[in-house]
Write an enzyme that holds these catalytic residues in place. Structure first.
Site, mmCIF file in Angstrom:
data_model
loop_
_atom_site.group_PDB
_atom_site.id
_atom_site.type_symbol
_atom_site.label_atom_id
_atom_site.label_comp_id
_atom_site.label_asym_id
_atom_site.label_seq_id
_atom_site.Cartn_x
_atom_site.Cartn_y
_atom_site.Cartn_z
ATOM 1 C CB VAL A 1 4.723 -0.466 5.206
ATOM 2 C CG1 VAL A 1 4.722 0.884 5.912
ATOM 3 C CG2 VAL A 1 3.485 -0.598 4.318
ATOM 4 C CE LYS A 2 2.776 -4.368 0.446
ATOM 5 N NZ LYS A 2 2.081 -3.132 0.769
ATOM 6 C CB THR A 3 9.632 -7.634 2.077
ATOM 7 O OG1 THR A 3 8.522 -8.261 2.722
ATOM 8 C CG2 THR A 3 10.907 -8.393 2.403
#
Length: 394
Positions: free
Chosen positions: A185-187
């Site tokens: 769920v990170k950039t």
């Protein structure tokens, strides 16, 4: 944010290159991999983009934090200052390193304040774990000045701020050591992964050795490598790194999209008198993964968050009541609960974490909510959110 929203054939092609020509282990097996080295490739891309001398990939952002602490010489009995608003890994990594987390106040940047840091420094303080929450920095000039004044190691946790900058310098590269996270769920997403960033060659050497059982990685035969230090296994696989290579090449696109979408929402919300925004010291450097709003009272904030939920608006976070990100809700941290005895249990004068008070932080966070900025939003998706805010604030 998150990067998985724009997975396409680029990620598949990178993984297929490993499967068809390479090898899944990140070290050695030179004759079997046909010069396919995805971890090395991603490390080089990160160094080039962020203008940092060394990048070392590991298996997660949490592994990056643990590695960064050890690599910088932070360990048994050292005090490390950390914010009450963060992810639990920030605290867990300190405790598992044998160090002592010391909580300090944040300001309306939603990150540690220089004043908050100064207030809790003791002779045992070794480092500041500065967490760039929700995609943006604090007042880094004053933060670094405090650290330099007291000869403290500045560890930058930029796990939620990949691609963000402060006065043109990438977050994670301002202090002696920094970290990134590449979880789902990170950039930038590798599925699982993280990175240690540093311009200090000694810290880099410690990092790549510690994260692979102390191997020095000299030569072509893993079986005869030396082990200068003890370590553990935080290696990233070539498969995860391959996904990261494709994702990193999309970083400019990701940041441009996030900033455009955030600007549209922020512009619409700025007309409402009760709305204030998080203090962002360098707007141009914000990675725009979140829009954070500060309202006049705790009760009004809870009312707005509830109304947004009832209006069907997803991705709204009231951190003050969130079990993952705020100290007051972490009973396992307050009580230092573990399945086995912890190093901190041997420290007679350790803090009583059930009695930690951060009233300034509580006041700010009780009145703050954040909205995740998605990459996949259509114009209609943005307008739906604008309309929902309008119905609440008008």
């Amino acid at each position: 944010m998150p990067g998985f929203e724009i997975f396409d054939d680029a990620e598949k092609n990178q993984v297929n290159e490993v499967m068809n020509q390479g090898f899944t282990f990140r070290y050695n097996f030179d004759g079997m991999r046909n010069d396919v080295w995805k971890a090395r490739e991603l490390e080089g891309l990160i160094c080039d983009t962020l203008k940092v001398q060394h990048t070392h990939l590991v298996s997660s952002g949490t592994a990056a934090l643990s590695t960064a602490l050890i690599a910088a010489g932070i360990g048994a009995g050292d005090e490390v200052i950390v914010p009450p608003f963060t992810f639990v890994a920030s605290v867990e990594a300190i405790v598992l390193a044998g160090a002592i987390p010391i909580f300090a106040e944040i300001d309306e940047t939603l990150t540690l304040s220089a004043e908050g840091i100064e207030a809790v420094i003791t002779p045992r303080t070794k480092a500041v774990n500065f967490v760039h929450m929700c995609g943006s920095s604090g007042h880094m000039d004053s933060i670094k000045a405090v650290c330099d004044k007291h000869q403290l190691i500045l560890l930058e946790d930029a796990c939620q701020a990949t691609g963000a900058t402060y006065k043109g310098q990438a977050l994670g590269t301002i202090g002696q050591v920094g970290t990134l996270s590449f979880d789902s769920v990170k950039t930038i997403s590798c599925g699982e992964g993280g990175a240690v960033l540093t311009n200090d060659t000694n810290i880099y050497q410690n990092a790549h050795q510690y994260s692979d059982h102390g191997h020095d990685h000299i030569g072509l035969d893993r079986g005869v490598e030396s082990h200068p230090i003890m370590g553990t296994n935080y290696r990233i696989s070539e498969m995860n790194a391959a996904v990261g290579v494709a994702q990193w090449q999309k970083l400019d696109r990701i940041l441009t999209t996030q900033r455009r979408n955030k600007k549209a929402l922020k512009s619409a919300l700025s007309q409402y008198a009760e709305v204030r925004f998080r203090d962002i010291p360098d707007e141009a450097g914000d990675n725009a993964g979140f829009l954070s709003v500060i309202l006049p009272t705790e009760s009004r904030t809870q009312e707005v968050v509830k109304a947004l939920g009832e209006a069907g608006v997803p991705g709204v976070f009231y951190w003050y009541a969130n079990n993952w990100h705020y100290l007051k809700n972490w009973t396992h941290i307050q009580q230092m609960k573990s399945s086995a005895k912890l190093p901190i249990d041997l420290i007679v004068d350790r803090p009583d974490y059930t009695q930690v008070k951060t009233p300034k932080s509580d006041d700010i966070m009780s009145r703050t909510f954040s909205m995740l900025i998605n990459l996949s939003w259509s114009e209609a998706d943005i307008q739906m959110r604008i309309d929902a805010f309008a119905s609440i604030f008008k």
